[in-house]
Design a protein around this motif. Structure first.
Motif, PDB file in Angstrom:
ATOM      1  N   TYR A 120      -6.855   2.723  25.036  1.00 14.61           N
ATOM      2  CA  TYR A 120      -6.515   4.098  25.528  1.00 14.61           C
ATOM      3  C   TYR A 120      -5.930   4.912  24.135  1.00 14.61           C
ATOM      4  N   GLN A 121      -5.363   4.353  23.254  1.00 14.23           N
ATOM      5  CA  GLN A 121      -4.902   5.217  22.236  1.00 14.23           C
ATOM      6  C   GLN A 121      -5.893   6.204  21.469  1.00 14.23           C
ATOM      7  N   LEU A 122      -7.188   5.319  21.400  1.00 10.87           N
ATOM      8  CA  LEU A 122      -8.324   5.874  20.835  1.00 10.87           C
ATOM      9  C   LEU A 122      -8.852   7.043  21.678  1.00 10.87           C
ATOM     10  N   THR A 123      -8.873   6.603  23.066  1.00  7.04           N
ATOM     11  CA  THR A 123      -9.875   7.591  23.996  1.00  7.04           C
ATOM     12  C   THR A 123      -8.781   9.019  24.299  1.00  7.04           C
ATOM     13  N   MET A 124      -7.519   8.721  24.022  1.00  4.27           N
ATOM     14  CA  MET A 124      -6.637   9.920  24.114  1.00  4.27           C
ATOM     15  C   MET A 124      -6.596  10.740  22.912  1.00  4.27           C
ATOM     16  N   ALA A 125      -6.866  10.087  21.823  1.00  3.62           N
ATOM     17  CA  ALA A 125      -6.915  10.831  20.587  1.00  3.62           C
ATOM     18  C   ALA A 125      -8.329  11.674  20.368  1.00  3.62           C
ATOM     19  N   ALA A 126      -9.333  11.007  21.147  1.00  2.64           N
ATOM     20  CA  ALA A 126     -10.713  11.595  21.209  1.00  2.64           C
ATOM     21  C   ALA A 126     -10.512  12.734  22.012  1.00  2.64           C
ATOM     22  N   CYS A 127      -9.857  12.477  23.027  1.00  4.15           N
ATOM     23  CA  CYS A 127      -9.728  13.866  24.110  1.00  4.15           C
ATOM     24  C   CYS A 127      -8.785  15.044  23.435  1.00  4.15           C
ATOM     25  N   TYR A 128      -7.868  14.556  22.713  1.00  8.39           N
ATOM     26  CA  TYR A 128      -6.894  15.543  21.783  1.00  8.39           C
ATOM     27  C   TYR A 128      -8.013  16.470  21.169  1.00  8.39           C
ATOM     28  N   THR A 129      -8.713  15.759  20.316  1.00  9.18           N
ATOM     29  CA  THR A 129      -9.710  16.371  19.195  1.00  9.18           C
ATOM     30  C   THR A 129     -10.474  17.231  20.128  1.00  9.18           C
ATOM     31  N   GLY A 130     -11.173  16.876  21.128  1.00  7.38           N
ATOM     32  CA  GLY A 130     -12.119  17.621  22.207  1.00  7.38           C
ATOM     33  C   GLY A 130     -11.581  18.928  22.367  1.00  7.38           C
ATOM     34  N   GLU A 131     -10.121  18.669  22.911  1.00  6.63           N
ATOM     35  CA  GLU A 131      -9.401  19.865  23.334  1.00  6.63           C
ATOM     36  C   GLU A 131      -8.653  20.684  22.173  1.00  6.63           C
ATOM     37  N   GLY A 132      -9.152  20.518  21.115  1.00  6.53           N
ATOM     38  CA  GLY A 132      -8.584  20.960  19.858  1.00  6.53           C
ATOM     39  C   GLY A 132      -7.007  21.086  19.524  1.00  6.53           C
ATOM     40  N   ILE A 133      -6.553  20.136  20.002  1.00  6.06           N
ATOM     41  CA  ILE A 133      -4.958  20.215  19.790  1.00  6.06           C
ATOM     42  C   ILE A 133      -4.556  18.746  18.844  1.00  6.06           C
ATOM     43  N   GLU A 134      -5.469  18.247  18.502  1.00  3.14           N
ATOM     44  CA  GLU A 134      -5.198  16.742  17.610  1.00  3.14           C
ATOM     45  C   GLU A 134      -4.186  17.033  16.492  1.00  3.14           C
ATOM     46  N   GLN A 135      -4.184  18.196  15.754  1.00  2.00           N
ATOM     47  CA  GLN A 135      -3.429  18.651  14.801  1.00  2.00           C
ATOM     48  C   GLN A 135      -1.932  18.910  15.136  1.00  2.00           C
ATOM     49  N   LYS A 136      -1.620  19.268  16.406  1.00  2.00           N
ATOM     50  CA  LYS A 136      -0.453  19.777  16.664  1.00  2.00           C
ATOM     51  C   LYS A 136       0.745  18.781  16.631  1.00  2.00           C
ATOM     52  N   ARG A 137       1.721  19.312  15.861  1.00  2.42           N
ATOM     53  CA  ARG A 137       3.050  18.443  15.593  1.00  2.42           C
ATOM     54  C   ARG A 137       3.500  17.916  16.990  1.00  2.42           C
ATOM     55  N   ALA A 138       3.592  16.370  16.962  1.00  4.73           N
ATOM     56  CA  ALA A 138       4.201  15.731  18.055  1.00  4.73           C
ATOM     57  C   ALA A 138       5.338  14.785  17.590  1.00  4.73           C
ATOM     58  N   SER A 139       6.274  14.495  18.443  1.00  7.48           N
ATOM     59  CA  SER A 139       7.279  13.712  18.154  1.00  7.48           C
ATOM     60  C   SER A 139       7.266  12.671  19.303  1.00  7.48           C
ATOM     61  N   PHE A 140       7.135  11.460  18.973  1.00  8.94           N
ATOM     62  CA  PHE A 140       7.244  10.369  19.808  1.00  8.94           C
ATOM     63  C   PHE A 140       8.664   9.260  19.368  1.00  8.94           C
TER      64      PHE A 140
END
Length: 460
Positions: free
Chosen positions: A15-35
């Motif tokens: 699910y880490q990879l599927t979420m990353a793929a979804c982020y990419t499809g939605e155009g937010i993959e490069q948004k700065r995130a803090s975990f």
């Protein structure tokens, strides 16, 4: 089924990879995130945790990348048939480019305090979750148990790590050895771990040698003599047959000058009574004990008057109740976010741990936002990686071991005790509490509302 550094990027949950793929499809993959990575609660009977595993976590981030073959293998699964081609281009770029804030290894921490924070493009910060949790959760557990063991026995008693055969995997055995030594143990029997860490491995013997040589040579005494021929003065395991009879025969040899003996090991039976009797027979010989021991059992042995100079720790050190650390999103594109599930709520925003001391002892901790200033307190989270580059070389094992000892010594007695420990008080800062209230009131929906909450809490 082995893993090398080249495999690290695929050592993740799907699910880490599927979420990353979804982020990419939605155009937010490069948004700065803090975990942030933290434990919601401590294991039962624990008053603190000793943070460990950062060195291996940073090594992983340095090597984080996807090869052409790995990308092809993912594509061949068919799972990602509908994802954007940009996802594959993203993986091919590879490399971790974010920042890492962390408490130094050997630091004492409590529930809901971040051991580590990742600030990076969303796709990167998401994909590294599984490996980071695996590394820090396990090593933190072992280091904490090791620190508690050292605290129970004091500085003079020898503690050896014997857990390789009980660890959950060969890799786990190496991490357990490292964390145990960093947490305060003296040595490990794991040869590979010791040599990789620049340490000297340590151990005794097993019942198999005594039985084999006794059967072939005719007696347990001859088995001991044969072993000492190759390893003079080595500790001898004396409970294969009759512990007291073995100690009596060894006593005669030692007293007559026929044998120089530095130590004996007991692995079964009533360790209190046996150690006392062996001590009377071999007063100048160190007595070592093993056999499913942990901090509670060792405390019981000491209280009962056992005459034991050192302990071997295996199964109960490298297994047991886990540190159930979690890795949660706290901010995305400057918007603080929080999980509000019942029993699993999180604190929003990027945080800092502020620790205050009185007379060298920890008085209290304050969990606040990174934008707050310390109030005669020590901030614990440090910037260790900036834009993918380490800020300083990794600490040595000795440095971490010393930091662990100092951290435990600084804790209140009620936090260190084994029975019903009380953790150090952790206060939530006014700014953080305000951010929690604002985030709950505004809900998870509006981007603008989230940013107003961040500004209201003193965020960016």
């Amino acid at each position: 089924m082995t893993v090398t550094a080249d495999d690290y990027s695929l050592l993740t949950d799907l699910y880490q990879l599927t979420m990353a793929a979804c982020y990419t499809g939605e155009g937010i993959e490069q948004k700065r995130a803090s975990f942030e990575l933290f434990a919601r609660r401590l294991p039962e009977g624990f008053g603190y945790l000793i943070a460990m595993g950062l060195t291996q976590a940073l090594e992983y981030l340095e090597k984080f990348r996807f090869s052409t073959a790995q990308i092809a293998a993912l594509q061949a699964t068919g799972i990602f048939a509908n994802v954007s081609d940009r996802f594959w281009s993203l993986l091919a770029q590879g490399g971790f480019t974010g920042d890492v804030w962390a408490v130094p290894e050997g630091t004492a921490v409590f529930a809901n305090q971040p051991l580590l924070r990742i600030e990076a493009p969303l796709w990167q910060a998401q994909l590294v979750e599984t490996y980071l949790l695996n590394t820090l959760n396990y090593q933190t557990l072992i280091a904490t148990k090791a620190a508690r063991l050292r605290d129970v026995v004091g500085e003079q008693t020898t503690l050896l790590e014997f857990g390789a055969r009980r660890a959950f995997s060969p890799q786990g055995a190496l991490w357990a050895s490292r964390a145990a030594l960093a947490g305060g143990l003296d040595a490990t029997s794991n040869v590979l771990a010791a040599l990789q860490l620049g340490e000297k491995p340590s151990g005794t013997m097993a019942h198999a040698l005594v039985m084999a040589l006794s059967a072939m040579a005719g007696s347990e005494e001859q088995a001991f003599t044969a072993f000492h021929e190759y390893f003079p003065g080595a500790s001898l395991l004396i409970d294969t047959y009759d512990t007291i009879a073995a100690a009596q025969r060894l006593s005669q040899k030692v007293n007559s000058g026929e044998m120089k003996l530095t130590g004996v090991r007991l692995d079964s039976g009533d360790l209190v009574t046996l150690s006392q009797e062996v001590r009377s027979l071999l007063p100048g010989v160190s007595i070592f004990a093993s056999g499913d021991l942990d901090e509670w059992e060792i405390a019981r042995l000491k209280a009962a008057g056992a005459q034991i100079d050192g302990y071997g720790l295996g199964t109960r050190l490298v297994t047991g109740a886990p540190v159930n650390g979690v890795y949660k999103l706290v901010e995305i594109d400057g918007i603080p976010v929080m999980k509000q599930s019942s029993g699993k709520a999180t604190y929003p925003g990027r945080k800092q741990i502020f620790r205050s001391f009185v007379g060298g002892k920890v008085k209290a901790d304050r969990l606040g936002l990174v934008t707050e200033n310390p109030l005669d307190e020590k901030p614990l989270l440090q910037l260790v990686v900036k834009e993918g580059e380490r800020m300083q070389p990794p600490d040595t094992l000795d440095t971490i071991r010393q930091r662990t000892a100092a951290a435990v010594a600084s804790l209140p007695a009620e936090t260190r005790r084994l029975d019903h420990p009380v953790s150090v008080q952790v206060d939530i800062s006014t700014c953080l509490q305000q951010l929690v209230d604002d985030t709950i009131r505004q809900g998870a929906g509006g981007r603008g509302a989230g940013k107003q909450g961040s500004r209201g809490a003193g965020g960016e």
